[in-house]
Motif scaffolding. Structure first.
Motif, PDB file in Angstrom:
ATOM      1  N   GLY A  18     -16.241  32.597  76.029  1.00  0.00           N
ATOM      2  CA  GLY A  18     -17.140  31.481  75.939  1.00  0.00           C
ATOM      3  C   GLY A  18     -18.365  32.070  75.955  1.00  0.00           C
ATOM      4  O   GLY A  18     -19.737  31.663  76.149  1.00  0.00           O
ATOM      5  N   ARG A  19     -18.700  33.486  74.931  1.00  0.00           N
ATOM      6  CA  ARG A  19     -19.817  33.898  74.399  1.00  0.00           C
ATOM      7  C   ARG A  19     -19.773  34.646  73.515  1.00  0.00           C
ATOM      8  O   ARG A  19     -18.807  34.258  72.213  1.00  0.00           O
ATOM      9  CB  ARG A  19     -19.727  35.211  75.269  1.00  0.00           C
ATOM     10  N   GLN A  20     -21.133  34.241  72.539  1.00  0.00           N
ATOM     11  CA  GLN A  20     -21.554  34.755  71.199  1.00  0.00           C
ATOM     12  C   GLN A  20     -21.495  36.259  70.907  1.00  0.00           C
ATOM     13  O   GLN A  20     -21.355  36.680  72.255  1.00  0.00           O
ATOM     14  CB  GLN A  20     -22.733  34.099  71.132  1.00  0.00           C
ATOM     15  N   ARG A  21     -20.578  36.720  69.714  1.00  0.00           N
ATOM     16  CA  ARG A  21     -20.353  37.461  69.555  1.00  0.00           C
ATOM     17  C   ARG A  21     -22.176  38.530  69.275  1.00  0.00           C
ATOM     18  O   ARG A  21     -22.848  38.046  68.660  1.00  0.00           O
ATOM     19  CB  ARG A  21     -20.124  37.584  67.999  1.00  0.00           C
ATOM     20  N   GLU A  22     -21.742  39.740  69.490  1.00  0.00           N
ATOM     21  CA  GLU A  22     -22.836  40.798  70.207  1.00  0.00           C
ATOM     22  C   GLU A  22     -22.358  42.421  69.438  1.00  0.00           C
ATOM     23  O   GLU A  22     -21.369  42.595  69.677  1.00  0.00           O
ATOM     24  CB  GLU A  22     -23.123  40.769  71.723  1.00  0.00           C
ATOM     25  N   LEU A  23     -23.416  42.766  69.275  1.00  0.00           N
ATOM     26  CA  LEU A  23     -24.064  43.791  68.416  1.00  0.00           C
ATOM     27  C   LEU A  23     -23.501  45.375  69.574  1.00  0.00           C
ATOM     28  O   LEU A  23     -23.978  45.494  70.507  1.00  0.00           O
ATOM     29  CB  LEU A  23     -24.905  44.335  67.524  1.00  0.00           C
ATOM     30  N   VAL A  24     -22.339  46.232  69.088  1.00  0.00           N
ATOM     31  CA  VAL A  24     -21.998  47.091  70.224  1.00  0.00           C
ATOM     32  C   VAL A  24     -23.003  47.896  70.021  1.00  0.00           C
ATOM     33  O   VAL A  24     -23.814  49.269  70.274  1.00  0.00           O
ATOM     34  CB  VAL A  24     -20.622  47.117  70.732  1.00  0.00           C
ATOM     35  N   ALA A  25     -22.214  48.283  68.897  1.00  0.00           N
ATOM     36  CA  ALA A  25     -23.012  50.311  68.213  1.00  0.00           C
ATOM     37  C   ALA A  25     -23.319  49.936  66.149  1.00  0.00           C
ATOM     38  O   ALA A  25     -21.436  49.278  66.254  1.00  0.00           O
ATOM     39  CB  ALA A  25     -22.752  51.153  68.669  1.00  0.00           C
ATOM     40  N   ARG A  26     -23.807  50.827  66.396  1.00  0.00           N
ATOM     41  CA  ARG A  26     -23.830  50.828  64.538  1.00  0.00           C
ATOM     42  C   ARG A  26     -23.783  52.024  63.995  1.00  0.00           C
ATOM     43  O   ARG A  26     -24.790  53.312  64.808  1.00  0.00           O
ATOM     44  CB  ARG A  26     -24.759  49.503  63.926  1.00  0.00           C
ATOM     45  N   ILE A  27     -23.856  52.548  63.037  1.00  0.00           N
ATOM     46  CA  ILE A  27     -24.356  53.472  62.447  1.00  0.00           C
ATOM     47  C   ILE A  27     -23.835  53.512  60.777  1.00  0.00           C
ATOM     48  O   ILE A  27     -23.563  52.907  60.059  1.00  0.00           O
ATOM     49  CB  ILE A  27     -22.404  55.269  62.408  1.00  0.00           C
ATOM     50  N   THR A  28     -24.842  54.365  60.643  1.00  0.00           N
ATOM     51  CA  THR A  28     -25.717  54.144  58.466  1.00  0.00           C
ATOM     52  C   THR A  28     -25.097  54.491  58.074  1.00  0.00           C
ATOM     53  O   THR A  28     -24.063  55.768  58.781  1.00  0.00           O
ATOM     54  CB  THR A  28     -26.795  54.520  59.054  1.00  0.00           C
TER      55      THR A  28
END
Length: 115
Positions: free
Chosen positions: A42-52
């Motif tokens: 029931g929720r939108q996909r969200e960013l948890v963590a990112r690494i460049t």
């Protein structure tokens, strides 16, 4: 063609830990920004963590201090270490890669935090 395969999800009690892995098959892994996203029912996909590509990381406020993203360019793998898990962390977790405007996703792995 690049494929992303997540593993490491499962059922864990509140306060527990899990480590997710995402195996990248293809070339130029080191040139990709890698990320973990999640989507709860029931929720939108969200960013948890990112690494460049140079190892710069950023995290959602809700996971700062509890989750750690890392990458091993020799193994073409990105990890998400999740500690002090909470029921609200329950979601399907997806691996993402970004390279020159190309976006790719894994199939997702379920994480359930419950007693």
């Amino acid at each position: 063609q690049v494929q992303l395969v997540e593993s490491g999800g499962g059922l864990v009690q509140p306060g527990g830990s899990l480590r997710l892995s995402c195996a990248f098959s293809g070339t130029r892994f080191s040139l990709n920004t890698m990320g973990w996203y999640r989507q709860a029912p029931g929720r939108q996909r969200e960013l948890v963590a990112r690494i460049t590509t140079v190892g710069t990381t950023n995290y959602a406020d809700s996971v700062k201090g509890r989750f750690t993203i890392s990458r091993d360019n020799a193994k073409n793998t990105v990890y998400l270490q999740m500690n002090s898990l909470k029921p609200e962390d329950t979601a399907v977790y997806y691996c993402n890669r970004q390279y020159l405007g190309i976006d790719g996703w894994g199939q997702g792995t379920q994480v359930t935090v419950s007693s």
